[in-house]
Design a protein around this motif. Structure first.
Motif, mmCIF file in Angstrom:
data_model
loop_
_atom_site.group_PDB
_atom_site.id
_atom_site.type_symbol
_atom_site.label_atom_id
_atom_site.label_comp_id
_atom_site.label_asym_id
_atom_site.label_seq_id
_atom_site.Cartn_x
_atom_site.Cartn_y
_atom_site.Cartn_z
ATOM 1 N N MET B 74 45.755 45.197 38.782
ATOM 2 C CA MET B 74 46.975 44.556 38.275
ATOM 3 C C MET B 74 46.639 43.520 37.201
ATOM 4 S SD MET B 74 46.724 44.849 41.731
ATOM 5 C CE MET B 74 46.772 43.386 42.748
ATOM 6 N N TRP B 75 45.457 42.979 37.285
ATOM 7 C CA TRP B 75 45.041 41.932 36.342
ATOM 8 C C TRP B 75 44.664 42.513 34.979
ATOM 9 C CZ3 TRP B 75 46.079 37.121 37.958
ATOM 10 C CH2 TRP B 75 46.250 36.931 39.336
ATOM 11 N N MET B 76 44.692 43.828 34.870
ATOM 12 C CA MET B 76 44.413 44.492 33.592
ATOM 13 C C MET B 76 45.685 44.765 32.803
ATOM 14 S SD MET B 76 41.266 45.223 33.035
ATOM 15 C CE MET B 76 39.825 44.851 34.003
ATOM 16 N N CYS B 77 46.827 44.450 33.375
ATOM 17 C CA CYS B 77 48.088 44.786 32.705
ATOM 18 C C CYS B 77 48.275 43.902 31.470
ATOM 19 C CB CYS B 77 49.247 44.590 33.678
ATOM 20 S SG CYS B 77 50.854 44.779 32.909
#
Ligand code: SF4
Ligand code: SF4
Lengths: 300, 208
Positions: B74-77
């Motif tokens: 999710m932290w790559m969004c």
């Protein structure tokens, strides 16, 4: 044209000597040319941007935008709020939607706003619009073209719309996959728009350019390459983060990918200011890290 | 936070989907996903994910709580909203991604050395303190987030860009010692504290 007035939410990057200082200076020149008056919301705060979720959860983050909406309403009544930054625009609109639709979120936001004597009420908030909407809907592309006194003939430009000016809300009547308004602005200013710019709506990596620079630079490389492939002299964008990401890391990209990029990246506001006869410095061409020489030659 | 994590595990037993619906921003949408894969195929970060959105939604239904909440995915969004624009079921995927990231962090499960987790904290701190972001302090904070030696290396590598930004008047070195701020900083801090308190209470007691 009668003067058009709006409540104005500039956002952090457009402050003096911040990363989009050149946007704001050229936008002032553009608004002067188009007879638009922007009345800044007194004491506005950051919208949380698209990375706000990482440190602030839903209700604190949305409260930030709700405070801006409430301040605008208090100071300027129902006047539309205009935001020139896509992230600010989206965050503010999302807060408005969430207040309208979600009773739990609304309760939390109003509890928070209550601490400073403010409040938002469903379906009674001023509308928040992107600067591009003002140009396309309130002024109109034909009127913009009509006022041009210094057509930017012979300049070939890739219109890079990017993500957030285009999705999830976008400009009414435009498609997500191939929006036309930026190309129309380029043509209205007398320049030539690339007619098939492959990377028109792809992602520049947004705020992840800061935390994941290698991945971000790989995305930007393709955006610049596609502009060269189409024979562009420069890229134009409506987004402050796109501008920063696509212009300022070209030196690093050249190192990593053995490319020789030197592609200027300007704002629509700079094109319009110049086309309306503003000077190079009024259009903030001195704010380019990679100089837009072809525009400097055209400047009055 | 691990106390709260334990409480949540007990409260929802083996029903992570219910937990997501109750506690994650826009989490009530997850059950609408039909696993078509359009979001994963539309994502600019597709090569960098452990689990693209479609897969995360499947894992939520399969009860893989820890795997989901501790994932770096999710932290790559990038918040490009491509998935939202294309999802045939109209899921607000971007918001669910942000919500899962934020909830994982609340439960103390977010990956510790993930750069966006750290960057997000630096960014938020700037807002809480000033009401506005201080780009220079954030930049300097970023350089130094992996320690002092690495910070000096990063700062030297970024020096040319910094100089170019100053020359074009798009960065002001004096920002480091003050810079743009809201007037009502104490009000904003109070507002944010209240918002956080409201939210924490609801997560702990009832879910939304
Ligand atoms: S596009 Fe929508 S329905 Fe399809 S997998 Fe992604 S979230 Fe599910
Ligand atoms: S918004 Fe996030 S999850 Fe959706 S396509 Fe973009 S990067 Fe991927």
């Amino acid at each position: 044209m009668a003067k058009k007035e709006y409540s104005f939410y500039p956002g952090c990057s457009s402050q003096s000597k911040a990363s989009a200082d050149n946007f704001m200076r050229s936008a002032n020149a553009m608004c002067d040319a188009l007879d638009i008056q922007l009345n800044e919301i007194d004491d506005w705060n950051c919208c949380g941007a698209s990375i706000g979720y990482a440190g602030g959860s839903e209700i604190p983050r949305l409260s930030l935008s709700a405070r801006n909406i409430a301040l605008s309403k208090q100071q300027q009544g129902d006047k539309d709020i205009v935001a020139p930054c896509a992230a600010c625009w989206i965050a503010t609109r999302e807060a408005e939607d969430r207040v309208n639709e979600n009773a739990h979120v609304r309760e939390g936001i109003n509890a928070a706003l209550g601490e400073i004597g403010l409040k938002v009420e469903p379906n009674q908030m001023p509308k928040t619009r992107h600067m591009v909407e003002v140009l396309m809907e309130d002024i109109g592309i034909d009127a913009i073209a009509k006022g041009v006194t210094n057509p930017l003939e012979g300049v070939k430009i890739a219109g890079y719309v990017g993500c957030q000016t285009n999705r999830p809300f976008g400009i009414a009547g435009e498609s997500f996959e191939n929006p036309q308004y930026l190309d129309q602005m380029i043509e209205a200013c007398g320049a030539e728009a690339l007619n098939r710019y492959e990377k028109k709506v792809s992602c520049c990596s947004g705020a992840l350019m800061f935390s994941e620079p290698q991945k971000g630079q790989a995305l930007v490389k393709d955006i610049i390459e596609a502009a060269y492939d189409g024979g562009a002299d420069m890229i134009v964008t409506p987004c402050q983060l796109c501008q920063m990401n696509v212009e300022s890391y070209q030196r690093d990209i050249n190192k990593t990918f053995k490319t020789k990029f030197e592609m200027p990246v300007v704002y629509y506001s700079q094109l319009i200011a110049l086309a309306y006869g503003k000077s190079a410095s009024e259009a903030a061409l001195d704010g380019q890290i990679i100089r837009a020489k072809k525009l400097e030659e055209k400047a009055k | 936070m691990s106390e709260m994590n334990q409480a949540m595990i007990e409260k929802y037993r083996s029903n992570f989907l219910q937990e997501v619906e109750a506690n994650v921003e826009e989490g009530h949408w997850v059950k609408m996903c039909m696993q078509c894969g359009v979001c994963s195929g539309s994502c600019p970060m597709e090569n960098n994910w452990d689990h693209p959105p479609q897969e995360l939604f499947m894992m939520i239904r399969a009860n893989k709580r820890d795997e989901v909440l501790s994932s770096s995915s999710m932290w790559m969004c990038t918040s490009c909203y491509n998935c939202i624009a294309r999802c045939p079921r109209g899921l607000p995927i971007t918001h669910i991604m942000h919500g899962l990231a934020s909830y994982g962090k609340r439960m103390g499960l977010a990956p510790k050395e993930q750069p966006t987790v750290k960057f997000g904290d630096i960014f938020w701190k700037s807002i809480v303190e000033n009401g506005r972001v201080n780009e220079l302090k954030i930049g300097v904070g970023l350089y130094f987030m992996n320690g002092f030696v690495q910070g000096i290396k990063n700062a030297l590598a970024g020096k040319e860009l910094g100089l170019a930004m100053m020359k074009t008047k798009r960065m002001n070195p004096m920002e480091y010692f003050g810079g743009h701020k809201c007037k009502d900083r104490s009000g904003i801090a109070k507002m944010l504290a209240k918002a956080a308190e409201f939210e924490a209470e609801h997560v702990a007691k009832f879910g939304k």
